[in-house]
Design a protein around this motif. Sequence first.
Motif, PDB file in Angstrom:
ATOM      1  N   ARG A   1       7.553  59.123  38.361  1.00 20.58           N
ATOM      2  CA  ARG A   1       8.320  58.268  37.454  1.00 20.58           C
ATOM      3  C   ARG A   1       9.659  58.920  37.127  1.00 20.58           C
ATOM      4  O   ARG A   1       9.753  60.140  36.954  1.00 20.58           O
ATOM      5  N   PHE A   2      10.689  58.076  37.016  1.00 20.68           N
ATOM      6  CA  PHE A   2      12.026  58.524  36.638  1.00 20.68           C
ATOM      7  C   PHE A   2      12.277  58.178  35.174  1.00 20.68           C
ATOM      8  O   PHE A   2      11.636  57.275  34.623  1.00 20.68           O
ATOM      9  N   GLY A   3      13.220  58.875  34.560  1.00 18.96           N
ATOM     10  CA  GLY A   3      13.491  58.597  33.159  1.00 18.96           C
ATOM     11  C   GLY A   3      14.811  59.178  32.696  1.00 18.96           C
ATOM     12  O   GLY A   3      15.513  59.896  33.425  1.00 18.96           O
ATOM     13  N   ILE A   4      15.152  58.873  31.454  1.00 19.77           N
ATOM     14  CA  ILE A   4      16.342  59.404  30.796  1.00 19.77           C
ATOM     15  C   ILE A   4      15.915  60.013  29.463  1.00 19.77           C
ATOM     16  O   ILE A   4      14.880  59.650  28.905  1.00 19.77           O
ATOM     17  N   LYS A   5      16.715  60.952  28.962  1.00 20.38           N
ATOM     18  CA  LYS A   5      16.387  61.609  27.707  1.00 20.38           C
ATOM     19  C   LYS A   5      17.669  62.016  26.987  1.00 20.38           C
ATOM     20  O   LYS A   5      18.719  62.209  27.597  1.00 20.38           O
ATOM     21  N   ALA A   6      17.568  62.144  25.656  1.00 19.21           N
ATOM     22  CA  ALA A   6      18.705  62.557  24.839  1.00 19.21           C
ATOM     23  C   ALA A   6      18.185  63.052  23.497  1.00 19.21           C
ATOM     24  O   ALA A   6      17.095  62.660  23.055  1.00 19.21           O
ATOM     25  N   GLY A   7      18.971  63.920  22.860  1.00 17.93           N
ATOM     26  CA  GLY A   7      18.550  64.430  21.563  1.00 17.93           C
ATOM     27  C   GLY A   7      19.526  65.451  21.019  1.00 17.93           C
ATOM     28  O   GLY A   7      20.618  65.656  21.552  1.00 17.93           O
ATOM     29  N   GLY A   8      19.129  66.110  19.937  1.00 22.12           N
ATOM     30  CA  GLY A   8      19.975  67.065  19.256  1.00 22.12           C
ATOM     31  C   GLY A   8      19.644  68.497  19.623  1.00 22.12           C
ATOM     32  O   GLY A   8      18.511  68.819  19.972  1.00 22.12           O
ATOM     33  N   ASN A   9      20.669  69.366  19.516  1.00 21.64           N
ATOM     34  CA  ASN A   9      20.524  70.798  19.759  1.00 21.64           C
ATOM     35  C   ASN A   9      20.876  71.582  18.503  1.00 21.64           C
ATOM     36  O   ASN A   9      21.776  71.192  17.745  1.00 21.64           O
ATOM     37  N   SER A  10      20.187  72.676  18.304  1.00 18.29           N
ATOM     38  CA  SER A  10      20.528  73.652  17.270  1.00 18.29           C
ATOM     39  C   SER A  10      20.592  75.009  17.949  1.00 18.29           C
ATOM     40  O   SER A  10      19.566  75.560  18.346  1.00 18.29           O
ATOM     41  N   ALA A  11      21.817  75.539  18.111  1.00 18.01           N
ATOM     42  CA  ALA A  11      22.016  76.719  18.941  1.00 18.01           C
ATOM     43  C   ALA A  11      22.589  77.882  18.133  1.00 18.01           C
ATOM     44  O   ALA A  11      23.276  77.687  17.124  1.00 18.01           O
TER      45      ALA A  11
ATOM     46  N   ILE B   1       7.865  55.462  26.197  1.00 17.34           N
ATOM     47  CA  ILE B   1       8.657  56.195  25.208  1.00 17.34           C
ATOM     48  C   ILE B   1       7.919  57.441  24.748  1.00 17.34           C
ATOM     49  O   ILE B   1       6.708  57.398  24.484  1.00 17.34           O
ATOM     50  N   GLY B   2       8.651  58.555  24.660  1.00 16.23           N
ATOM     51  CA  GLY B   2       8.051  59.800  24.211  1.00 16.23           C
ATOM     52  C   GLY B   2       9.021  60.649  23.422  1.00 16.23           C
ATOM     53  O   GLY B   2      10.236  60.411  23.419  1.00 16.23           O
ATOM     54  N   ILE B   3       8.497  61.646  22.724  1.00 17.66           N
ATOM     55  CA  ILE B   3       9.305  62.608  21.999  1.00 17.66           C
ATOM     56  C   ILE B   3       8.985  64.004  22.539  1.00 17.66           C
ATOM     57  O   ILE B   3       7.884  64.240  23.041  1.00 17.66           O
ATOM     58  N   SER B   4       9.957  64.913  22.416  1.00 17.10           N
ATOM     59  CA  SER B   4       9.732  66.262  22.933  1.00 17.10           C
ATOM     60  C   SER B   4      10.525  67.269  22.113  1.00 17.10           C
ATOM     61  O   SER B   4      11.552  66.939  21.511  1.00 17.10           O
ATOM     62  N   ALA B   5      10.040  68.501  22.095  1.00 20.39           N
ATOM     63  CA  ALA B   5      10.714  69.621  21.446  1.00 20.39           C
ATOM     64  C   ALA B   5      10.655  70.807  22.397  1.00 20.39           C
ATOM     65  O   ALA B   5       9.625  71.036  23.044  1.00 20.39           O
ATOM     66  N   ARG B   6      11.758  71.558  22.476  1.00 21.55           N
ATOM     67  CA  ARG B   6      11.820  72.670  23.427  1.00 21.55           C
ATOM     68  C   ARG B   6      12.689  73.790  22.865  1.00 21.55           C
ATOM     69  O   ARG B   6      13.689  73.542  22.186  1.00 21.55           O
ATOM     70  N   TYR B   7      12.284  75.020  23.166  1.00 20.83           N
ATOM     71  CA  TYR B   7      13.075  76.202  22.827  1.00 20.83           C
ATOM     72  C   TYR B   7      13.446  76.905  24.124  1.00 20.83           C
ATOM     73  O   TYR B   7      12.587  77.128  24.978  1.00 20.83           O
TER      74      TYR B   7
ATOM     75  N   GLN C   1      15.772  72.271  20.953  1.00 25.20           N
ATOM     76  CA  GLN C   1      16.082  70.886  21.318  1.00 25.20           C
ATOM     77  C   GLN C   1      14.990  69.951  20.813  1.00 25.20           C
ATOM     78  O   GLN C   1      13.804  70.262  20.922  1.00 25.20           O
ATOM     79  N   LEU C   2      15.426  68.840  20.272  1.00 24.29           N
ATOM     80  CA  LEU C   2      14.508  67.790  19.819  1.00 24.29           C
ATOM     81  C   LEU C   2      15.059  66.467  20.297  1.00 24.29           C
ATOM     82  O   LEU C   2      16.225  66.138  20.025  1.00 24.29           O
ATOM     83  N   GLY C   3      14.236  65.698  21.027  1.00 26.15           N
ATOM     84  CA  GLY C   3      14.797  64.473  21.591  1.00 26.15           C
ATOM     85  C   GLY C   3      13.764  63.405  21.919  1.00 26.15           C
ATOM     86  O   GLY C   3      12.557  63.580  21.752  1.00 26.15           O
TER      87      GLY C   3
END
Length: 236
Positions: free
Chosen positions: A40-50, A201-207, A229-231
Amino acid sequence: MKKLFLGLALTAGTLAFAQETPKTEKVNPSPLKKDVQPVRFGIKAGGNSAYFSQQKFGINSQQLGFHAGAFVNIPLSKQFSLQPEVLYNQMGAKDVIYSTETDNGVTNVKTKAQSRVKMDYISVPLMLQMRPVDNFYIEAGPEFSYFITGKNKGETTVASTTGGVTTTTTSSHSSDIDKDQINRFNVGLGLGLGYDITSNIGISARYVNSLTKIDKSMSAAENNNRVFQLGLNYKF
């Protein structure tokens, strides 16, 4: 002659029985391919705190930004999948250089000076995802980034309060980051988790913890990127 006809009849009967009896072979499916979902293909977007590794994690060191891009999810089995991504990714840091306050009984003056570093990258994470349950996954893998552009910004704010009336003045400056002093390529390690709200639709968090130093003149231990990252993501 009778024996010859009898032999031919037995041979013909044997061949006919062999043709009418279907051959079945038991095929054991590979456990890695059992219940595998489609690519499956998809797109994603969200905020960064760096922030930078030399800083203490906190509100005063967080540079806010965003990430956006596309991905492809490649299932390897029911529990495991591989997800390459291509992202526009903002990193950097901010820092309060100094903050002072004076009061002579008539006028209160607060002065705050801070600097910001904004860095834009094209990032290619390669995440291995594991699903302990259908809608939830954890992920880990490398992230390869290429530095595009960046800015150093400084800002000084002076707030003067007299008789309950506050007057604020701000001065700022901005300059482009010298690309010759920056490592263009950045390698990091990512660790995250995600949840599928629906099948699309999904949500994700990454460090992501970078391993490559930013400024060539500084040591890597004091000079690399950290980003949370949270998106949201959408699968087609």
